[in-house]
Design an enzyme around this catalytic site. Sequence first.
Site, PDB file in Angstrom:
ATOM      1  N   TRP A  23      -3.106  -2.425  -1.644  1.00 31.96           N
ATOM      2  CA  TRP A  23      -2.839  -3.810  -2.009  1.00 31.96           C
ATOM      3  C   TRP A  23      -3.495  -4.627  -0.902  1.00 31.96           C
ATOM      4  CZ3 TRP A  23      -0.338  -8.205  -0.091  1.00 31.96           C
ATOM      5  CH2 TRP A  23      -0.022  -9.187  -1.042  1.00 31.96           C
ATOM      6  N   LYS A  74       5.706  -4.069  -5.300  1.00 32.66           N
ATOM      7  CA  LYS A  74       7.155  -3.969  -5.356  1.00 32.66           C
ATOM      8  C   LYS A  74       7.798  -4.159  -3.994  1.00 32.66           C
ATOM      9  CE  LYS A  74      10.893  -1.645  -7.491  1.00 32.66           C
ATOM     10  NZ  LYS A  74      11.225  -2.887  -8.193  1.00 32.66           N
ATOM     11  N   CYS A  99       0.847  -1.180   0.000  1.00 30.55           N
ATOM     12  CA  CYS A  99       0.000   0.000   0.000  1.00 30.55           C
ATOM     13  C   CYS A  99       0.886   1.234   0.000  1.00 30.55           C
ATOM     14  CB  CYS A  99      -0.939   0.103   1.206  1.00 30.55           C
ATOM     15  SG  CYS A  99      -2.030  -1.282   1.399  1.00 30.55           S
ATOM     16  N   HIS A 150      15.618 -35.541 -13.231  1.00 36.03           N
ATOM     17  CA  HIS A 150      15.060 -36.164 -12.029  1.00 36.03           C
ATOM     18  C   HIS A 150      13.576 -35.836 -11.858  1.00 36.03           C
ATOM     19  CE1 HIS A 150      18.935 -37.656 -10.902  1.00 36.03           C
ATOM     20  NE2 HIS A 150      19.456 -36.455 -11.081  1.00 36.03           N
ATOM     21  N   LYS A 152      11.495 -13.268 -14.045  1.00 36.64           N
ATOM     22  CA  LYS A 152      11.100 -12.142 -14.911  1.00 36.64           C
ATOM     23  C   LYS A 152       9.989 -12.590 -15.851  1.00 36.64           C
ATOM     24  CE  LYS A 152      12.366  -9.340 -13.219  1.00 36.64           C
ATOM     25  NZ  LYS A 152      13.022  -9.430 -12.013  1.00 36.64           N
ATOM     26  N   GLU A 201       6.580 -13.384 -13.676  1.00 39.67           N
ATOM     27  CA  GLU A 201       5.926 -12.314 -12.924  1.00 39.67           C
ATOM     28  C   GLU A 201       5.256 -11.267 -13.814  1.00 39.67           C
ATOM     29  OE1 GLU A 201       8.488 -10.114 -10.224  1.00 39.67           O
ATOM     30  OE2 GLU A 201      10.082  -9.974 -11.699  1.00 39.67           O
ATOM     31  N   GLU A 242      16.602 -15.931 -12.071  1.00 43.31           N
ATOM     32  CA  GLU A 242      16.119 -14.571 -12.300  1.00 43.31           C
ATOM     33  C   GLU A 242      15.360 -14.471 -13.637  1.00 43.31           C
ATOM     34  OE1 GLU A 242      15.679 -12.223 -10.442  1.00 43.31           O
ATOM     35  OE2 GLU A 242      15.517 -10.422 -11.667  1.00 43.31           O
ATOM     36  N   ASN A 244      -0.708   1.788   6.041  1.00 45.78           N
ATOM     37  CA  ASN A 244       0.056   0.764   5.324  1.00 45.78           C
ATOM     38  C   ASN A 244       0.639  -0.156   6.389  1.00 45.78           C
ATOM     39  OD1 ASN A 244       3.390   0.856   3.942  1.00 45.78           O
ATOM     40  ND2 ASN A 244       1.869  -0.721   3.714  1.00 45.78           N
ATOM     41  N   GLY A 245       0.394  -1.449   6.241  1.00 38.97           N
ATOM     42  CA  GLY A 245       0.915  -2.400   7.234  1.00 38.97           C
ATOM     43  C   GLY A 245      -0.156  -3.399   7.617  1.00 38.97           C
ATOM     44  N   ARG A 264       3.215  -0.015  -5.239  1.00 37.58           N
ATOM     45  CA  ARG A 264       3.060  -0.627  -3.919  1.00 37.58           C
ATOM     46  C   ARG A 264       1.695  -1.306  -3.757  1.00 37.58           C
ATOM     47  NH1 ARG A 264       6.734   1.111  -0.338  1.00 37.58           N
ATOM     48  NH2 ARG A 264       5.396   0.503   1.373  1.00 37.58           N
TER      49      ARG A 264
HETATM   50  C1  G6P Z   1       9.086  -8.137  -4.370  1.00 37.69           C
HETATM   51  C2  G6P Z   1       9.524  -7.550  -5.698  1.00 37.69           C
HETATM   52  C3  G6P Z   1      10.807  -8.224  -6.178  1.00 37.69           C
HETATM   53  C4  G6P Z   1      11.882  -8.115  -5.122  1.00 37.69           C
HETATM   54  C5  G6P Z   1      11.415  -8.684  -3.778  1.00 37.69           C
HETATM   55  C6  G6P Z   1      12.376  -8.333  -2.660  1.00 37.69           C
HETATM   56  O1  G6P Z   1       8.629  -9.433  -4.553  1.00 37.69           O
HETATM   57  O2  G6P Z   1       8.510  -7.692  -6.668  1.00 37.69           O
HETATM   58  O3  G6P Z   1      11.250  -7.584  -7.355  1.00 37.69           O
HETATM   59  O4  G6P Z   1      13.021  -8.811  -5.544  1.00 37.69           O
HETATM   60  O5  G6P Z   1      10.149  -8.108  -3.410  1.00 37.69           O
HETATM   61  O6  G6P Z   1      12.339  -6.944  -2.469  1.00 37.69           O
HETATM   62  P1  G6P Z   1      13.524  -6.108  -1.873  1.00 37.69           P
HETATM   63  O7  G6P Z   1      13.012  -4.701  -1.837  1.00 37.69           O
HETATM   64  O8  G6P Z   1      13.771  -6.652  -0.500  1.00 37.69           O
HETATM   65  O9  G6P Z   1      14.710  -6.266  -2.757  1.00 37.69           O
END
Ligand code: G6P
Length: 622
Positions: A76, A617, A2, A518, A499, A502, A495, A112-113, A27
């Site tokens: 969120w 994010k 949020c 396996h 990508k 997501e 990674e 937020n929280g 957020r």
């Molecule tokens: C979320 C984001 C990711 C990020 C992860 C950790 O899931 O979508 O892109 O890698 O959080 O976030 P941080 O701010 O701790 O790197």
Amino acid sequence: MCGIVGFVGKRQAAPILLDGLSKLEYRGYDSAGLAIRNGDEPAEVVKSKGRLKVLSEKTDNGNALIGNCGIGHTRWATHGEPSRTNAHPHVSGNCTGTGSGEVESEVVGVHNGIIENFKELKEKLMKHGYLFYSQTDTEVVIKLVDYYYKKYTHSPQEAIAKTMVRVRGSYALCLMFKSHPGEIWVARKDSPMIIGISDGETYVASDVPAILKYTRNVYYIGNLEMAKLTPGEVTFYNLDGDVIEKELTEIKWDAESAEKGGYEHFMMKEIHEQPKAITDTLNSLIKDEKIDIDSIGLSNDEVRNISQIYIVACGSAYHTGVVTQYVMEDIAKIPVRVELASEFRYRKLLLDKNGLVIIVSQSGETADSLAALRLAKDKGIKTLAIVNVVGSSIAREADNVLYTLAGPEIAVATTKAYSAQLIAGYLLAIQFAYIKNEIAEEYYKNLIKELYTLPQKIEKVLEDKERIQWFVAKQANAQDVFYIGRGIDYAVCLEGSLKMKEISYVHSEAYAAGELKHGTISLIEDGTLVIGVLTQSELYEKTVSNMVECKSRGAYLMGLTSYGHYEIEDTADFTVYIPKTDEHFTASLAVIPLQLMGYYLSVSRGLDVDKPRNLAKSVTVE
Ligand code: G6P
């Protein structure tokens, strides 16, 4: 998650708040709302389900709401489905249905929280005659503040302090009291919040980009602290109600970096900003051709004493940890464990007293990473944070901080922060190796020189992006994609696969190439796309064999390797080459085409690249 914002000053608040919220949509973006006060009049609350756009249209971009003081929120959902009723702001009055009971409400607020004990508090408040219209924990806090406000001295500061003592969980709270026009009250525990100040105006937000256009002068409000915001002024209080002094900090990020700058999406802009993120991070730590780790507070003796490293992180930050593990163990000869923060924090840990816990986080606010940091500190283990957001909770609480200089990252899918984190990992590995005499001076210097070539090599990969776009267009209907590789290449696969899934919602998996047989190989069918990453010479042949195994079962193969390995074209149906570099650093180059693939597939499917569904994010909840 949020995003919250607040403004009190000379100008009309609503357009400023909407603009701020637009920078915080990463957020959360399932509903949004504003509460605006015009002088002594009660707050006017407007909320809507869906993206911020809906709220903007409803309020004529904020112009329809008159008043110089207000708060806003983009949500969120955690407690209660995304809906107009559950959207913030929430009010203390006993309204029903829509949540528009602001006229009779003393308190209106955004949050937020997560309030963990909200059920118990709700029952208590219901016994005192409070009625609830939403399923949110936020409404409970707002009503609790109202309860204490009326029960005691009618002082916002005392009512908030009593609430802070009573609630468990995390919060960044932004409140307005009907009897205190022209004031915004804020309180914080474990959720991010910054306060900005400029001539006669005061701002509050969850994150810097929301206010960067208006001011660079900010205060960081600490845990269990609150503040009163009036035009151009802030007064901070601790839980006991004592006034506390804070230092003003100047944000170095420029406002432009939080804008799209001609790119269609933030993600593409940020992909292109990776060379700069790398150069800036290198420049901040390399002085006179040496890596200066004194600046992050680690002495050579401390480094020599490290017997074990634990890298703890979530998401992509975790993936950079996996790369660092390979590099660190290979050149510095220090054993490394990489741990997901959400697991680390609940395991019965047997931590080595001479260990170093490295927390990696872009936001510096990820709840699990923050909890892991606190746990390590409680156990008396030295901690180092690799963080992008200056002044974030993890940065402030860790014993030592290494800042990545990626600048503000807006797209939910990380790219440039990931790249800067890789650099931070390499620099630590190289310097630790040097201090421990594991590498000779010449190799040390060559490695540093090589790091400086990475930005230009990334530019080279980016020059070829249309070729990747063309290839991806042919894969628009892919159902499953598999990424295979060994060693550092496996870390890159993790990674690349993230990508892909997501932002384009295509199912994908990253597998250590040798592990495929396996079980997972049973999923390979005619035409399944398998991407082999092969940048490590020693493991090259092995991964090729695994790719061939997939091909024999019908897979369509893409190879991702360094220039020179042209024989891959005998096996792969499509090949992408990256420039040659020291093999410890290939992740920095190999990840670029994989980021582009996720991006282009998302675009070709018409999806919201920067704000993928269900994600946020910064994950400030467990
Ligand atoms: C979320 C984001 C990711 C990020 C992860 C950790 O899931 O979508 O892109 O890698 O959080 O976030 P941080 O701010 O701790 O790197």
